[in-house]
Design an enzyme around this catalytic site. Structure first.
Site, mmCIF file in Angstrom:
data_model
loop_
_atom_site.group_PDB
_atom_site.id
_atom_site.type_symbol
_atom_site.label_atom_id
_atom_site.label_comp_id
_atom_site.label_asym_id
_atom_site.label_seq_id
_atom_site.Cartn_x
_atom_site.Cartn_y
_atom_site.Cartn_z
ATOM 1 C CB SER A 1 5.686 -4.196 -2.845
ATOM 2 O OG SER A 1 4.695 -4.310 -1.850
ATOM 3 N N GLY B 1 2.334 5.515 4.403
ATOM 4 C CA GLY B 1 1.370 6.057 5.363
ATOM 5 C C GLY B 1 0.059 5.297 5.422
ATOM 6 N N GLY C 1 0.839 -1.200 0.000
ATOM 7 C CA GLY C 1 0.000 0.000 0.000
ATOM 8 C C GLY C 1 0.869 1.243 0.000
ATOM 9 N N GLY D 1 -0.352 2.315 6.495
ATOM 10 C CA GLY D 1 -0.442 1.562 7.750
ATOM 11 C C GLY D 1 0.261 0.219 7.757
HETATM 12 P P1 ADP Z 1 3.335 2.710 6.178
HETATM 13 O O1 ADP Z 1 4.188 1.670 6.843
HETATM 14 O O2 ADP Z 1 2.293 2.112 5.278
HETATM 15 O O3 ADP Z 1 4.137 3.765 5.480
HETATM 16 P P2 ADP Z 1 2.810 3.612 8.856
HETATM 17 O O4 ADP Z 1 2.339 2.389 9.567
HETATM 18 O O5 ADP Z 1 4.239 4.046 9.060
HETATM 19 O O6 ADP Z 1 2.484 3.470 7.299
HETATM 20 O O7 ADP Z 1 1.892 4.852 9.244
HETATM 21 C C1 ADP Z 1 0.482 4.774 9.253
HETATM 22 C C2 ADP Z 1 -0.079 5.858 10.152
HETATM 23 O O8 ADP Z 1 -1.512 5.819 10.076
HETATM 24 C C3 ADP Z 1 0.280 5.655 11.619
HETATM 25 O O9 ADP Z 1 0.514 6.920 12.194
HETATM 26 C C4 ADP Z 1 -0.983 5.005 12.204
HETATM 27 O O10 ADP Z 1 -1.145 5.288 13.572
HETATM 28 C C5 ADP Z 1 -2.088 5.642 11.374
HETATM 29 N N1 ADP Z 1 -3.301 4.805 11.227
HETATM 30 C C6 ADP Z 1 -4.554 5.232 11.418
HETATM 31 N N2 ADP Z 1 -5.451 4.242 11.213
HETATM 32 C C7 ADP Z 1 -4.741 3.159 10.862
HETATM 33 C C8 ADP Z 1 -5.112 1.814 10.533
HETATM 34 N N3 ADP Z 1 -6.361 1.393 10.518
HETATM 35 N N4 ADP Z 1 -4.118 0.951 10.242
HETATM 36 C C9 ADP Z 1 -2.824 1.358 10.257
HETATM 37 N N5 ADP Z 1 -2.418 2.610 10.559
HETATM 38 C C10 ADP Z 1 -3.365 3.511 10.874
#
Ligand code: ADP
Length: 203
Positions: free
Chosen positions: A110, A39, A36, A41
């Site tokens: 990815s 940001g 994905g 998650g």
């Molecule tokens: P990625 O690894 O995809 O770049 P991150 O996990 O680093 O994303 O960041 C996602 C952000 O979104 C975090 O600050 C998290 O707390 C927030 N968030 C809000 N809702 C969700 C959810 N349902 N699942 C995952 N993250 C979430």
């Protein structure tokens, strides 16, 4: 390159088989491939799922984007060719972990369908779980947990997925998590439920 460069190599099997490992672990090996936008998650959910799996006594480990780029893939950047090689290597490592009996969780954007298909093809059928963390680009930008979107919009990061580089949505992922509509705990719960339903976890 699909075949080894050298013709003078053979595969050696271990005395400890995959079946012996899974019998002792009391769970199957698997690759849970989070994909994905930045940001969306992936890291958050991989960490929640890993913590839960660990508490259940499962053998698990996360391969995460930036961490892998510090070592194994430190020679790779973000050009299309480098992204492809990045994912190819990660797919191979994830499958080795799966073969060792672990549940390997990967958290990489990815962005290319073909690269994720390659990672899937590395694993035996039924052991690779593509988990699409679906989240609106606008919501990812609002979250901007690492400040990367701001930098990308300012033109400071070239080839940034969603802004100046493409993200190809999965066609048939094992699971879609609407991370802009549900809580992290609810999304992590869906992953664990899937692993139980698919027989990876028995309890
Ligand atoms: P990625 O690894 O995809 O770049 P991150 O996990 O680093 O994303 O960041 C996602 C952000 O979104 C975090 O600050 C998290 O707390 C927030 N968030 C809000 N809702 C969700 C959810 N349902 N699942 C995952 N993250 C979430």
């Amino acid at each position: 390159m699909d075949t080894p460069k050298s013709k003078h190599i053979t595969w050696t099997d271990s005395h400890v088989t995959y079946a012996m490992r899974t019998e002792r672990n009391r769970h199957q090996g698997a690759v849970v491939w989070f994909t994905g936008l930045s940001g969306a998650g992936k890291t958050t959910l991989a960490q929640l799922v890993e913590r839960e799996l660990f508490a259940l006594g499962a053998h698990c480990y996360i391969l995460d984007g930036d961490n892998v780029r510090h070592g194994l893939n430190r020679d790779l950047g973000f050009s299309p060719a480098d992204r492809t090689e990045n994912i190819r290597r990660i797919g191979e490592v994830a499958n080795l972990m799966r073969d060792s009996g672990m549940i390997c969780l990967t958290a990489f954007i990815s962005p290319y369908l073909a690269d994720r298909a390659t990672a899937r093809a590395t694993c035996p059928t039924g052991s690779f779980f593509e988990v699409y963390c679906r989240c609106d680009l606008a919501e990812c930008e609002r979250r901007d947990p690492k400040g990367l979107y701001q930098k990308a919009r300012a033109g400071k990061i070239p080839e940034f997925t969603g802004i100046s580089a493409p993200y190809e949505e999965p066609n048939a992922p094992e699971l879609v998590l609407e991370t802009d509509r549900h809580t992290p705990d609810a999304c992590a719960g869906q992953v664990l439920a899937m692993l139980r339903e698919r027989g990876i976890l028995v309890s």
